[in-house]
Design an enzyme around this catalytic site. Structure first.
Site, PDB file in Angstrom:
ATOM      1  N   THR A  25       5.292   0.946   3.206  1.00  0.00           N
ATOM      2  CA  THR A  25       4.911  -0.306   3.866  1.00  0.00           C
ATOM      3  C   THR A  25       4.339  -1.229   2.800  1.00  0.00           C
ATOM      4  O   THR A  25       3.291  -0.935   2.215  1.00  0.00           O
ATOM      5  CB  THR A  25       3.849  -0.056   4.961  1.00  0.00           C
ATOM      6  OG1 THR A  25       4.389   0.854   5.915  1.00  0.00           O
ATOM      7  CG2 THR A  25       3.472  -1.356   5.653  1.00  0.00           C
ATOM      8  N   LYS A  84       7.059  -3.603  10.926  1.00  0.00           N
ATOM      9  CA  LYS A  84       6.039  -2.569  10.672  1.00  0.00           C
ATOM     10  C   LYS A  84       4.638  -3.168  10.796  1.00  0.00           C
ATOM     11  O   LYS A  84       3.718  -2.519  11.301  1.00  0.00           O
ATOM     12  CB  LYS A  84       6.237  -1.951   9.283  1.00  0.00           C
ATOM     13  CG  LYS A  84       5.164  -0.954   8.860  1.00  0.00           C
ATOM     14  CD  LYS A  84       5.129   0.304   9.723  1.00  0.00           C
ATOM     15  CE  LYS A  84       3.885   1.153   9.506  1.00  0.00           C
ATOM     16  NZ  LYS A  84       3.859   1.983   8.343  1.00  0.00           N
ATOM     17  N   LYS A 113      -4.796  -0.976   3.622  1.00  0.00           N
ATOM     18  CA  LYS A 113      -3.737  -1.697   2.895  1.00  0.00           C
ATOM     19  C   LYS A 113      -2.798  -2.397   3.877  1.00  0.00           C
ATOM     20  O   LYS A 113      -2.449  -3.554   3.699  1.00  0.00           O
ATOM     21  CB  LYS A 113      -2.997  -0.678   2.011  1.00  0.00           C
ATOM     22  CG  LYS A 113      -1.807  -1.180   1.264  1.00  0.00           C
ATOM     23  CD  LYS A 113      -0.485  -0.903   1.929  1.00  0.00           C
ATOM     24  CE  LYS A 113      -0.204   0.551   2.203  1.00  0.00           C
ATOM     25  NZ  LYS A 113       1.097   0.789   2.818  1.00  0.00           N
TER      26      LYS A 113
HETATM   27  P1  NA7 Z   1       0.116   9.398   0.355  1.00  0.00           P
HETATM   28  O1  NA7 Z   1       0.059  10.729   0.992  1.00  0.00           O
HETATM   29  O2  NA7 Z   1      -1.130   8.795  -0.184  1.00  0.00           O
HETATM   30  O3  NA7 Z   1       1.215   9.479  -0.820  1.00  0.00           O
HETATM   31  C1  NA7 Z   1       1.446   8.389  -1.659  1.00  0.00           C
HETATM   32  C2  NA7 Z   1       2.613   8.712  -2.534  1.00  0.00           C
HETATM   33  O4  NA7 Z   1       2.865   7.587  -3.394  1.00  0.00           O
HETATM   34  C3  NA7 Z   1       2.360   9.911  -3.468  1.00  0.00           C
HETATM   35  O5  NA7 Z   1       3.575  10.581  -3.663  1.00  0.00           O
HETATM   36  C4  NA7 Z   1       1.906   9.200  -4.731  1.00  0.00           C
HETATM   37  O6  NA7 Z   1       2.046   9.987  -5.897  1.00  0.00           O
HETATM   38  C5  NA7 Z   1       2.841   8.035  -4.762  1.00  0.00           C
HETATM   39  N1  NA7 Z   1       2.379   6.937  -5.604  1.00  0.00           N
HETATM   40  C6  NA7 Z   1       1.344   6.105  -5.380  1.00  0.00           C
HETATM   41  N2  NA7 Z   1       1.231   5.201  -6.361  1.00  0.00           N
HETATM   42  C7  NA7 Z   1       2.229   5.453  -7.235  1.00  0.00           C
HETATM   43  C8  NA7 Z   1       2.644   4.856  -8.438  1.00  0.00           C
HETATM   44  N3  NA7 Z   1       2.015   3.770  -8.939  1.00  0.00           N
HETATM   45  N4  NA7 Z   1       3.699   5.388  -9.087  1.00  0.00           N
HETATM   46  C9  NA7 Z   1       4.348   6.456  -8.563  1.00  0.00           C
HETATM   47  N5  NA7 Z   1       4.006   7.071  -7.426  1.00  0.00           N
HETATM   48  C10 NA7 Z   1       2.962   6.574  -6.748  1.00  0.00           C
HETATM   49  O7  NA7 Z   1       0.753   8.292   1.329  1.00  0.00           O
HETATM   50  P2  NA7 Z   1       1.681   8.500   2.618  1.00  0.00           P
HETATM   51  O8  NA7 Z   1       2.747   9.476   2.282  1.00  0.00           O
HETATM   52  O9  NA7 Z   1       0.832   8.713   3.818  1.00  0.00           O
HETATM   53  O10 NA7 Z   1       2.302   7.021   2.757  1.00  0.00           O
HETATM   54  C11 NA7 Z   1       3.317   6.566   1.882  1.00  0.00           C
HETATM   55  C12 NA7 Z   1       3.844   5.229   2.392  1.00  0.00           C
HETATM   56  O11 NA7 Z   1       4.414   5.362   3.712  1.00  0.00           O
HETATM   57  C13 NA7 Z   1       2.795   4.144   2.517  1.00  0.00           C
HETATM   58  O12 NA7 Z   1       3.334   2.883   2.170  1.00  0.00           O
HETATM   59  C14 NA7 Z   1       2.421   4.189   3.971  1.00  0.00           C
HETATM   60  O13 NA7 Z   1       1.855   2.960   4.400  1.00  0.00           O
HETATM   61  C15 NA7 Z   1       3.707   4.550   4.651  1.00  0.00           C
HETATM   62  P3  NA7 Z   1       0.897  11.059  -6.313  1.00  0.00           P
HETATM   63  O14 NA7 Z   1       1.212  12.296  -5.540  1.00  0.00           O
HETATM   64  O15 NA7 Z   1      -0.432  10.447  -5.941  1.00  0.00           O
HETATM   65  O16 NA7 Z   1       1.054  11.215  -7.778  1.00  0.00           O
END
Ligand code: NA7
Length: 296
Positions: free
Chosen positions: A97, A172, A240
């Site tokens: 999102t 959304k 967010k």
């Molecule tokens: P989570 O469980 O907080 O997971 C966030 C994911 O995004 C996780 O895999 C993170 O990797 C990844 N992430 C976050 N920032 C980055 C950057 N800068 N580069 C690469 N990967 C990143 O969130 P949800 O699964 O609950 O939600 C995900 C989305 O779906 C969000 O937009 C919601 O609003 C709907 P990590 O494991 O921390 O290394």
């Protein structure tokens, strides 16, 4: 013959979604910033890519599910990002999102490479991701939605093509306005029930099946009653989404009063270091105004 799939972002939502693609027998290459989170997926049959660019090079359809607007920019436009290797004819589907405007900007860059993009944000919490029952709201071209449908059906139950690029993100945000109104009401109602000396479970049983019933009440009401703050969706990510609603509402000059209230209530919890808790912990912001605690 199914297409080769890539999945970038294995957080609470992405992990369940990627597992559901694997369960249907699709070929999935995964990448996550924190590498250890790929292990469960690899055990379930996925291959692991070295970077978003590597996953993209090996895939026809690339699914993304990361936190916020700058994070999608990082994995798509950044070093070793999707844009470096995306092939003409590939399809990028973003389930995160993020800002509707940034979605359109990113889509233009992907299309300049001859590839396509759909914005396909999701709703349904960790339960929906794990059970394959997500709501998925999609913006983009019809032919690409049709192409993606067998894979989306592995992850979601209510799959709606709502309009052109960016429309998925806007819908959304509509979804989040509705969710948050119910969440504020849940907190207010539970605090009221506690102050009234009511049995929490009986109260939930009595109201869940009637006009007040909702997904939020059924799934998060019992958690609030038991003071179980494990996240289906974290306060930080909910905050967010509310910021995205308020920004868009400001641009369109429409009121978003309940969203603003919730945004500020969550801010008080973030200030106390509770941003990692579930969004139903909003009740704590109300408890903090009085000397009453639900379930105690
Ligand atoms: P989570 O469980 O907080 O997971 C966030 C994911 O995004 C996780 O895999 C993170 O990797 C990844 N992430 C976050 N920032 C980055 C950057 N800068 N580069 C690469 N990967 C990143 O969130 P949800 O699964 O609950 O939600 C995900 C989305 O779906 C969000 O937009 C919601 O609003 C709907 P990590 O494991 O921390 O290394």
């Amino acid at each position: 013959m199914s297409e080769k799939l890539g999945f970038i972002g294995l957080g609470i939502m992405g992990k369940g979604m990627a597992l559901n693609l694997l369960k249907k027998g699709f070929d999935v290459c995964v990448w996550n910033r924190t590498k250890s989170k790929t292990e469960e997926l690899v055990s379930a049959g996925a291959t692991a890519g070295d970077s978003p660019a590597d996953v993209t090079a090996k895939s026809d359809i690339i699914f993304i599910c990361v936190s916020d607007t700058p994070d999608v920019e990082a994995v798509v436009l950044g070093e070793n990002g999707v844009l470096e290797t995306v092939k003409a004819g590939s399809l990028v589907i973003d389930h995160s999102t993020i800002s509707p405007q940034t979605t359109k900007d990113i889509a233009a860059k992907i299309e300049a490479k001859g590839a396509k993009m759909l914005d396909a944000p999701i709703s349904g919490g960790n339960e929906g991701a794990a059970n394959g029952t997500l709501s998925i709201m999609i913006g983009g071209d019809s032919d690409q939605v049709e192409r993606a449908m067998p894979y989306l059906e592995a992850m979601g139950k209510t799959i709606t093509h709502v309009g052109a690029q960016g429309a998925g993100q806007s819908v959304k945000l509509v979804n989040q306005i509705l969710v948050i109104g119910t969440m504020v009401s849940l907190g207010e109602a539970m605090l009221f029930a506690q102050a009234s000396g009511l049995d929490m479970q009986k109260t939930l049983d009595a109201v869940s099946g009637g006009a007040a019933g909702s997904w939020t009440l059924s799934n998060r009401g019992p958690q609030v009653a038991q003071r179980d703050w494990r996240p289906g969706f974290t306060i930080d990510l909910q905050q967010k989404d509310l910021r995205l609603v308020l920004e868009a509402a400001d641009q369109m000059a429409v009121p978003a009063m309940t969203t603003s209230l919730a945004f500020n209530l969550y801010r008080t919890l973030q200030a106390k270091g509770l941003g990692h808790e579930g969004n139903h912990a909003i009740v704590k912001a109300l408890e903090n105004l009085v000397d009453i605690k639900v379930g105690e």
